[in-house]
Design a protein around this motif. Structure first.
Motif, PDB file in Angstrom:
ATOM      1  N   UNK A  89      29.880 -12.715 -38.221  1.00 42.58           N
ATOM      2  CA  UNK A  89      29.427 -12.796 -39.701  1.00 42.58           C
ATOM      3  C   UNK A  89      29.574 -14.238 -40.155  1.00 42.58           C
ATOM      4  N   UNK A  90      30.650 -14.954 -39.548  1.00 45.94           N
ATOM      5  CA  UNK A  90      30.657 -16.338 -39.636  1.00 45.94           C
ATOM      6  C   UNK A  90      31.594 -17.051 -38.674  1.00 45.94           C
ATOM      7  N   UNK A  91      31.108 -17.646 -37.666  1.00 48.47           N
ATOM      8  CA  UNK A  91      32.037 -18.081 -36.618  1.00 48.47           C
ATOM      9  C   UNK A  91      33.182 -18.901 -37.237  1.00 48.47           C
ATOM     10  N   UNK A  92      32.735 -19.824 -38.040  1.00 46.32           N
ATOM     11  CA  UNK A  92      33.531 -20.954 -38.444  1.00 46.32           C
ATOM     12  C   UNK A  92      34.852 -20.392 -39.563  1.00 46.32           C
ATOM     13  N   UNK A  93      34.175 -19.712 -40.563  1.00 47.94           N
ATOM     14  CA  UNK A  93      35.199 -19.032 -41.658  1.00 47.94           C
ATOM     15  C   UNK A  93      35.895 -17.888 -41.168  1.00 47.94           C
TER      16      UNK A  93
ATOM     17  N   UNK B 248      34.228 -14.638 -50.503  1.00 43.69           N
ATOM     18  CA  UNK B 248      34.046 -13.152 -50.206  1.00 43.69           C
ATOM     19  C   UNK B 248      33.394 -12.269 -51.392  1.00 43.69           C
ATOM     20  N   UNK B 249      33.653 -12.771 -52.477  1.00 47.69           N
ATOM     21  CA  UNK B 249      32.797 -11.853 -53.571  1.00 47.69           C
ATOM     22  C   UNK B 249      31.481 -12.211 -53.643  1.00 47.69           C
ATOM     23  N   UNK B 250      31.184 -13.710 -53.386  1.00 50.20           N
ATOM     24  CA  UNK B 250      29.680 -13.972 -53.320  1.00 50.20           C
ATOM     25  C   UNK B 250      29.193 -13.142 -52.452  1.00 50.20           C
ATOM     26  N   UNK B 251      29.715 -13.277 -51.181  1.00 50.71           N
ATOM     27  CA  UNK B 251      29.137 -12.601 -50.170  1.00 50.71           C
ATOM     28  C   UNK B 251      28.702 -10.981 -50.180  1.00 50.71           C
TER      29      UNK B 251
ATOM     30  N   UNK C   9      26.119  -3.690 -41.628  1.00 55.60           N
ATOM     31  CA  UNK C   9      25.197  -4.478 -40.757  1.00 55.60           C
ATOM     32  C   UNK C   9      25.495  -5.834 -41.422  1.00 55.60           C
ATOM     33  N   UNK C  10      25.728  -6.846 -40.755  1.00 58.30           N
ATOM     34  CA  UNK C  10      25.781  -8.324 -41.202  1.00 58.30           C
ATOM     35  C   UNK C  10      24.485  -8.675 -41.697  1.00 58.30           C
ATOM     36  N   UNK C  11      24.430  -9.135 -42.938  1.00 59.63           N
ATOM     37  CA  UNK C  11      22.940  -9.662 -43.429  1.00 59.63           C
ATOM     38  C   UNK C  11      22.804 -11.131 -43.013  1.00 59.63           C
ATOM     39  N   UNK C  12      21.559 -11.715 -42.898  1.00 63.55           N
ATOM     40  CA  UNK C  12      21.538 -12.867 -42.537  1.00 63.55           C
ATOM     41  C   UNK C  12      21.816 -13.858 -43.431  1.00 63.55           C
ATOM     42  N   UNK C  13      22.217 -14.964 -43.139  1.00 63.35           N
ATOM     43  CA  UNK C  13      22.898 -16.006 -44.315  1.00 63.35           C
ATOM     44  C   UNK C  13      21.769 -16.186 -45.413  1.00 63.35           C
ATOM     45  N   UNK C  14      22.305 -16.189 -46.829  1.00 71.07           N
ATOM     46  CA  UNK C  14      21.341 -16.528 -47.702  1.00 71.07           C
ATOM     47  C   UNK C  14      21.686 -18.171 -48.034  1.00 71.07           C
ATOM     48  N   UNK C  15      20.418 -18.930 -47.456  1.00 69.86           N
ATOM     49  CA  UNK C  15      20.520 -20.148 -47.528  1.00 69.86           C
ATOM     50  C   UNK C  15      19.475 -20.676 -48.549  1.00 69.86           C
ATOM     51  N   UNK C  16      19.447 -21.737 -49.192  1.00 73.42           N
ATOM     52  CA  UNK C  16      18.664 -22.278 -50.054  1.00 73.42           C
ATOM     53  C   UNK C  16      17.464 -22.493 -49.535  1.00 73.42           C
ATOM     54  N   UNK C  17      16.204 -22.404 -50.249  1.00 75.24           N
ATOM     55  CA  UNK C  17      15.020 -22.660 -49.796  1.00 75.24           C
ATOM     56  C   UNK C  17      14.827 -23.990 -49.086  1.00 75.24           C
TER      57      UNK C  17
ATOM     58  N   UNK D  97      33.641 -24.659 -44.824  1.00 74.18           N
ATOM     59  CA  UNK D  97      32.585 -24.971 -43.824  1.00 74.18           C
ATOM     60  C   UNK D  97      31.635 -23.771 -43.774  1.00 74.18           C
ATOM     61  N   UNK D  98      32.170 -22.421 -43.677  1.00 74.08           N
ATOM     62  CA  UNK D  98      31.323 -21.455 -43.543  1.00 74.08           C
ATOM     63  C   UNK D  98      30.613 -21.025 -44.845  1.00 74.08           C
ATOM     64  N   UNK D  99      31.235 -21.378 -46.080  1.00 74.97           N
ATOM     65  CA  UNK D  99      30.596 -21.242 -47.501  1.00 74.97           C
ATOM     66  C   UNK D  99      29.491 -22.097 -47.671  1.00 74.97           C
ATOM     67  N   UNK D 100      29.925 -23.420 -47.449  1.00 80.24           N
ATOM     68  CA  UNK D 100      28.625 -24.325 -47.555  1.00 80.24           C
ATOM     69  C   UNK D 100      27.573 -24.317 -46.679  1.00 80.24           C
ATOM     70  N   UNK D 101      27.931 -24.013 -45.580  1.00 77.02           N
ATOM     71  CA  UNK D 101      26.807 -23.741 -44.265  1.00 77.02           C
ATOM     72  C   UNK D 101      25.761 -22.421 -44.753  1.00 77.02           C
ATOM     73  N   UNK D 102      26.399 -21.520 -45.299  1.00 76.52           N
ATOM     74  CA  UNK D 102      25.531 -20.444 -45.815  1.00 76.52           C
ATOM     75  C   UNK D 102      24.828 -20.597 -46.859  1.00 76.52           C
ATOM     76  N   UNK D 103      24.967 -21.881 -47.800  1.00 76.95           N
ATOM     77  CA  UNK D 103      24.091 -21.773 -48.806  1.00 76.95           C
ATOM     78  C   UNK D 103      23.431 -23.307 -48.867  1.00 76.95           C
ATOM     79  N   UNK D 104      23.579 -23.872 -47.765  1.00 79.07           N
ATOM     80  CA  UNK D 104      23.001 -25.097 -47.885  1.00 79.07           C
ATOM     81  C   UNK D 104      22.305 -25.358 -46.059  1.00 79.07           C
ATOM     82  N   UNK D 105      21.464 -26.395 -46.148  1.00 76.98           N
ATOM     83  CA  UNK D 105      20.879 -26.644 -44.760  1.00 76.98           C
ATOM     84  C   UNK D 105      22.016 -27.590 -44.236  1.00 76.98           C
ATOM     85  N   UNK D 106      22.097 -27.608 -43.110  1.00 80.76           N
ATOM     86  CA  UNK D 106      23.195 -27.939 -42.213  1.00 80.76           C
ATOM     87  C   UNK D 106      23.534 -29.626 -42.309  1.00 80.76           C
TER      88      UNK D 106
END
Length: 280
Positions: free
Chosen positions: A9-13, A244-247, A68-76, A196-205
């Protein structure tokens, strides 16, 4: 695992989630033992037994769930940014995580060359923990000593931090002058992993790495990492609950609600329970 989350689900968080959940469980366990007026020696053995039992129960544990874990929601992102994210971006993010956590650890070790002896960490939190440990629970001895301003300042302050320090005393087998700072310092490391897990989920690395570096090396977090203050525990609880609420909003998985409850519980416990009132 017990609430339905895995490393995928998120190896860092996950490292931050585990610390938060573990600290909350330890807090409740130590509270119950102090209510029963158990000594530090008894508390140490019971905590060790519970820890070993938990490991034995979790290792073979496989939760049956439709979640089931959903794929990360990242910025376009464009194809060029995507390629950068897969190569240099991922390596940069890993490097920033390792650098910031190593720097924090080095700073903590340096700070811990000095015993807890002044300011809030000594006059409020450590003195309250030592009063609890000396009295071996919520009894007349604790009530008498906790109401003396010369021993404990702000006796109405919350309970979670002193309980975690009593846990440290129990592990050491005695009241310590500096080791009881470590549980609070660990919340800074755990907060960084969650961020780290939160920003990676929403931004490019690459952009996540930059934002993580700027925030994790900021003056306030750097300062709190050297203390046993309470600010970073409240920040940790808020970050855990909000992320967690955003996820949950993005995926609808019930496991994220369970994680959010843990974060809220840490915030609430840091702001409510009064041990003198409990003793009365």
């Amino acid at each position: 695992q017990a609430i339905g989350l895995r490393a995928r689900d998120d190896r860092w968080a996950l490292l931050g989630w585990a610390w938060g959940a573990g600290a909350l469980v330890v807090g409740f366990l130590v509270f119950g033992l102090l209510w029963a007026q158990a000594s530090l020696a008894i508390t140490r053995w019971i905590i060790m037994a519970v820890a070993m039992g938990s490991v034995a129960a979790i290792l073979p544990f496989k939760r049956r769930s439709a979640d089931r874990p959903a794929p990360p929601v990242n910025a376009p992102r464009s194809s060029a940014i995507a390629r950068l994210d897969r190569t240099l971006g991922g390596a940069l993010l890993l490097a920033v995580i390792l650098f910031t956590q190593t720097a924090h650890l080095e700073h903590m070790l340096k700070a811990n060359e000095t015993a807890i002896h002044v300011s809030d960490e000594a006059n409020i939190w450590a003195s309250k923990a030592k009063t609890l440990a000396y009295a071996s629970g919520f009894n007349e001895t604790f009530r008498r000593d906790a109401t003396k301003p010369i021993w404990v300042q702000h006796k109405d302050y919350p309970l979670l931090k002193p309980l975690l320090q009593v846990w440290t005393f129990a592990c050491a087998g005695r009241m310590t002058p500096v080791d009881n700072r470590w549980p609070m310092q660990a919340f800074v490391l755990a907060l960084t992993f969650i961020w780290a897990g939160a920003v990676r989920r929403r931004l490019a690395a690459p952009f996540a790495a930059i934002l993580l570096f700027v925030s994790a090396t900021g003056h306030q977090l750097w300062f709190l990492g050297s203390t046993a203050y309470a600010d970073h525990l409240v920040a940790f609880g808020f970050a855990l609950a909000f992320d967690a609420w955003l996820r949950w909003r993005e995926t609808g998985r019930r496991a994220w609600w369970r994680l959010a409850i843990i974060g809220v519980a840490i915030m609430v416990w840091m702001g409510t329970m009064t041990e003198v009132e409990a003793a009365q």
